[in-house]
Design a protein around this motif. Structure first.
Motif, PDB file in Angstrom:
ATOM      1  N   LEU A 125       0.864  -1.296  -0.055  1.00 35.35           N
ATOM      2  CA  LEU A 125      -0.254  -0.087   0.020  1.00 35.35           C
ATOM      3  C   LEU A 125       0.771   1.333  -0.067  1.00 35.35           C
ATOM      4  O   LEU A 125       0.481   2.320  -0.603  1.00 35.35           O
ATOM      5  N   THR A 126       1.949   1.190   0.592  1.00 33.46           N
ATOM      6  CA  THR A 126       3.002   2.418   0.709  1.00 33.46           C
ATOM      7  C   THR A 126       3.738   2.681  -0.325  1.00 33.46           C
ATOM      8  O   THR A 126       4.368   3.752  -1.062  1.00 33.46           O
ATOM      9  N   ALA A 193       3.279  -4.650 -10.660  1.00 33.03           N
ATOM     10  CA  ALA A 193       3.307  -5.264 -11.713  1.00 33.03           C
ATOM     11  C   ALA A 193       1.813  -5.381 -12.242  1.00 33.03           C
ATOM     12  O   ALA A 193       1.415  -5.979 -13.038  1.00 33.03           O
ATOM     13  N   ARG A 194       0.939  -4.849 -11.461  1.00 35.88           N
ATOM     14  CA  ARG A 194      -0.682  -5.099 -11.335  1.00 35.88           C
ATOM     15  C   ARG A 194      -0.809  -6.581 -11.585  1.00 35.88           C
ATOM     16  O   ARG A 194      -1.749  -6.983 -12.245  1.00 35.88           O
ATOM     17  N   ARG A 195      -0.351  -7.394 -10.735  1.00 38.95           N
ATOM     18  CA  ARG A 195      -0.904  -8.677 -10.542  1.00 38.95           C
ATOM     19  C   ARG A 195      -1.374  -9.026  -9.493  1.00 38.95           C
ATOM     20  O   ARG A 195      -1.423  -8.341  -8.375  1.00 38.95           O
ATOM     21  N   PRO A 196      -2.437 -10.311  -9.547  1.00 38.20           N
ATOM     22  CA  PRO A 196      -3.130 -10.641  -8.455  1.00 38.20           C
ATOM     23  C   PRO A 196      -2.187 -10.719  -7.144  1.00 38.20           C
ATOM     24  O   PRO A 196      -1.062 -11.598  -7.516  1.00 38.20           O
ATOM     25  N   THR A 197      -2.569 -10.539  -6.060  1.00 40.02           N
ATOM     26  CA  THR A 197      -1.687 -10.435  -4.682  1.00 40.02           C
ATOM     27  C   THR A 197      -2.236 -11.983  -3.993  1.00 40.02           C
ATOM     28  O   THR A 197      -2.831 -12.478  -4.241  1.00 40.02           O
ATOM     29  N   GLU A 198      -1.281 -12.047  -3.271  1.00 40.44           N
ATOM     30  CA  GLU A 198      -1.336 -13.131  -2.270  1.00 40.44           C
ATOM     31  C   GLU A 198      -2.347 -12.540  -0.821  1.00 40.44           C
ATOM     32  O   GLU A 198      -2.323 -13.329   0.174  1.00 40.44           O
ATOM     33  N   ILE A 199      -3.120 -11.459  -0.923  1.00 39.40           N
ATOM     34  CA  ILE A 199      -3.749 -10.924   0.370  1.00 39.40           C
ATOM     35  C   ILE A 199      -4.762 -11.931   0.608  1.00 39.40           C
ATOM     36  O   ILE A 199      -4.951 -12.075   2.089  1.00 39.40           O
ATOM     37  N   GLU A 200      -5.327 -12.643  -0.156  1.00 41.86           N
ATOM     38  CA  GLU A 200      -6.584 -13.649   0.194  1.00 41.86           C
ATOM     39  C   GLU A 200      -5.853 -14.728   1.251  1.00 41.86           C
ATOM     40  O   GLU A 200      -6.371 -15.122   2.356  1.00 41.86           O
ATOM     41  N   MET A 201      -4.888 -15.154   0.701  1.00 34.06           N
ATOM     42  CA  MET A 201      -3.618 -16.419   1.219  1.00 34.06           C
ATOM     43  C   MET A 201      -3.159 -15.859   2.629  1.00 34.06           C
ATOM     44  O   MET A 201      -3.175 -16.753   3.697  1.00 34.06           O
ATOM     45  N   PRO A 218      -9.257  -4.437  13.333  1.00 35.19           N
ATOM     46  CA  PRO A 218      -9.590  -3.574  12.363  1.00 35.19           C
ATOM     47  C   PRO A 218      -8.638  -2.982  11.505  1.00 35.19           C
ATOM     48  O   PRO A 218      -8.895  -2.649  10.326  1.00 35.19           O
ATOM     49  N   LEU A 219      -7.272  -3.098  12.051  1.00 31.95           N
ATOM     50  CA  LEU A 219      -6.440  -2.539  11.127  1.00 31.95           C
ATOM     51  C   LEU A 219      -5.897  -3.715   9.867  1.00 31.95           C
ATOM     52  O   LEU A 219      -5.855  -3.247   8.889  1.00 31.95           O
ATOM     53  N   HIS A 220      -5.844  -4.899  10.482  1.00 28.82           N
ATOM     54  CA  HIS A 220      -5.678  -5.921   9.434  1.00 28.82           C
ATOM     55  C   HIS A 220      -6.829  -5.977   8.321  1.00 28.82           C
ATOM     56  O   HIS A 220      -6.874  -6.223   7.285  1.00 28.82           O
ATOM     57  N   SER A 221      -7.847  -5.789   8.926  1.00 27.98           N
ATOM     58  CA  SER A 221      -9.306  -5.867   8.125  1.00 27.98           C
ATOM     59  C   SER A 221      -9.233  -4.663   6.988  1.00 27.98           C
ATOM     60  O   SER A 221      -9.688  -4.647   6.034  1.00 27.98           O
ATOM     61  N   THR A 222      -8.738  -3.564   7.526  1.00 22.45           N
ATOM     62  CA  THR A 222      -8.779  -2.406   6.641  1.00 22.45           C
ATOM     63  C   THR A 222      -7.702  -2.594   5.500  1.00 22.45           C
ATOM     64  O   THR A 222      -7.836  -2.491   4.181  1.00 22.45           O
ATOM     65  N   LEU A 223      -6.527  -3.126   5.782  1.00 28.72           N
ATOM     66  CA  LEU A 223      -5.587  -3.388   4.785  1.00 28.72           C
ATOM     67  C   LEU A 223      -5.925  -4.258   3.768  1.00 28.72           C
ATOM     68  O   LEU A 223      -5.700  -4.310   2.571  1.00 28.72           O
ATOM     69  N   TYR A 224      -6.727  -5.635   4.297  1.00 28.36           N
ATOM     70  CA  TYR A 224      -7.086  -6.629   3.447  1.00 28.36           C
ATOM     71  C   TYR A 224      -8.220  -5.889   2.469  1.00 28.36           C
ATOM     72  O   TYR A 224      -8.038  -6.184   1.238  1.00 28.36           O
ATOM     73  N   ARG A 225      -8.984  -5.069   2.836  1.00 28.37           N
ATOM     74  CA  ARG A 225     -10.095  -4.436   2.026  1.00 28.37           C
ATOM     75  C   ARG A 225      -9.431  -3.479   1.150  1.00 28.37           C
ATOM     76  O   ARG A 225     -10.016  -3.237  -0.198  1.00 28.37           O
ATOM     77  N   ILE A 227      -6.361  -3.468  -0.170  1.00 21.86           N
ATOM     78  CA  ILE A 227      -5.714  -4.063  -1.246  1.00 21.86           C
ATOM     79  C   ILE A 227      -6.580  -5.003  -2.310  1.00 21.86           C
ATOM     80  O   ILE A 227      -6.513  -4.851  -3.448  1.00 21.86           O
ATOM     81  N   LYS A 228      -7.831  -5.459  -1.572  1.00 23.73           N
ATOM     82  CA  LYS A 228      -8.777  -6.047  -2.425  1.00 23.73           C
ATOM     83  C   LYS A 228      -9.219  -4.938  -3.589  1.00 23.73           C
ATOM     84  O   LYS A 228      -9.375  -5.353  -4.722  1.00 23.73           O
ATOM     85  N   ALA A 229      -9.366  -3.807  -3.108  1.00 22.05           N
ATOM     86  CA  ALA A 229     -10.148  -2.541  -3.679  1.00 22.05           C
ATOM     87  C   ALA A 229      -8.947  -2.319  -4.860  1.00 22.05           C
ATOM     88  O   ALA A 229      -9.259  -1.767  -5.882  1.00 22.05           O
ATOM     89  N   LYS A 230      -7.801  -2.298  -4.482  1.00 21.01           N
ATOM     90  CA  LYS A 230      -6.602  -1.863  -5.374  1.00 21.01           C
ATOM     91  C   LYS A 230      -6.557  -2.904  -6.610  1.00 21.01           C
ATOM     92  O   LYS A 230      -6.394  -2.407  -7.759  1.00 21.01           O
ATOM     93  N   GLU A 231      -6.692  -4.210  -6.160  1.00 24.31           N
ATOM     94  CA  GLU A 231      -6.800  -5.145  -7.498  1.00 24.31           C
ATOM     95  C   GLU A 231      -7.944  -5.088  -8.258  1.00 24.31           C
ATOM     96  O   GLU A 231      -7.995  -5.146  -9.325  1.00 24.31           O
ATOM     97  N   ALA A 232      -9.170  -4.679  -7.728  1.00 25.48           N
ATOM     98  CA  ALA A 232     -10.408  -4.241  -8.212  1.00 25.48           C
ATOM     99  C   ALA A 232     -10.063  -3.117  -9.327  1.00 25.48           C
ATOM    100  O   ALA A 232     -10.746  -2.853 -10.603  1.00 25.48           O
TER     101      ALA A 232
END
Length: 242
Positions: A125-126, A193-201, A218-225, A227-232
């Motif tokens: 994210l940074t 590289a605009r590739r799918p990340t390992e965020i889900e795993m 809450p912090l991990h949930s925020t980062l998870y969402r 990065i999922k949004a960044k992929e979208a």
């Protein structure tokens, strides 16, 4: 007991790393389903789980410059006898690398999971490689405050799951940032590289385990969402240019 060949030992390591990559917690559906194709592919090999921090730069087939020349942690998987794990650790050490066998790898897996879920997501994210910024807490705006809080969340989940961590993730982080060489986590490389990340795993595994034990993260949930949004966003960006 028959000593395993170098080939069988290396296959065991590779299979173990693949299983671990599928689910660092060792409980998710990905872990249960992820190992089967590998076992069928290579036959009835004993499986060893592995956690490694080794990273480096390949200069040639015979020359690798290590950034983190640390232990690979090994443990039984799915009934593999512990003496086979010890044997494999000894084989790795005989090559000049570092290894340590554990009767139960989960405490080490959890240490690595919390470390990875934090460092990978923050780097992605940074845009920062894993370096001094991740351990600094002197000033109010230092990134280390967020990193520390994320790792504390992860430790709370591990405690709720009954896991006594092998190493403290924050201390692991600080030690790594003091080695003098910034490391580019795989998730940062994927984002660039605009590739799918390992965020889900990785982070997804931690968040799901937190939900199972009713531990707020809450912090991990925020980062998870995020990065999922960044992929979208990449799909939208691609659509605008078509």
């Amino acid at each position: 007991m028959r000593r395993p060949s170098t080939r069988s030992a290396l296959v065991a390591v590779l299979v173990g790393v693949a299983v671990l990559a599928a689910a660092a917690v060792g409980r998710t559906d990905a872990a249960a389903g992820g190992k089967q194709p590998i076992v069928r592919r290579h036959g009835d090999w004993p499986i060893v789980s592995a956690v490694t921090f080794m990273s480096g730069t390949r200069h040639a087939d015979t020359h690798v410059e290590y950034v983190l020349d640390t232990e690979t942690w090994l443990g039984p998987y799915n009934g593999t006898p512990y003496d086979r794990v010890e044997e494999l650790a000894g084989l790795i050490e005989s090559s000049g690398l570092k290894a340590k066998a554990f009767p139960d790898l989960r405490p080490a897996q959890w240490s690595k999971l919390i470390f990875n879920a934090t460092v990978n997501a923050v780097a992605a994210l940074t845009g920062l490689p894993h370096g001094p910024h991740f351990g600094e807490e002197a000033a109010r705006g230092d990134l280390g405050h967020l990193v520390h809080a994320l790792m504390d969340e992860g430790k709370a989940v591990a405690a709720a799951a009954g896991i006594e961590l092998h190493e403290d993730p924050w201390e692991m982080n600080v030690l790594a940032t003091r080695r003098g060489s910034a490391h580019y986590p795989s998730m940062l490389e994927d984002v660039e590289a605009r590739r799918p990340t390992e965020i889900e795993m990785i982070t997804g595994s931690l968040v799901r385990e937190a939900e199972r034990h009713e531990v707020p993260v809450p912090l991990h949930s925020t980062l998870y969402r995020l990065i999922k949004a960044k992929e979208a966003s990449w799909a939208l960006e691609k659509g605008r240019h078509e």
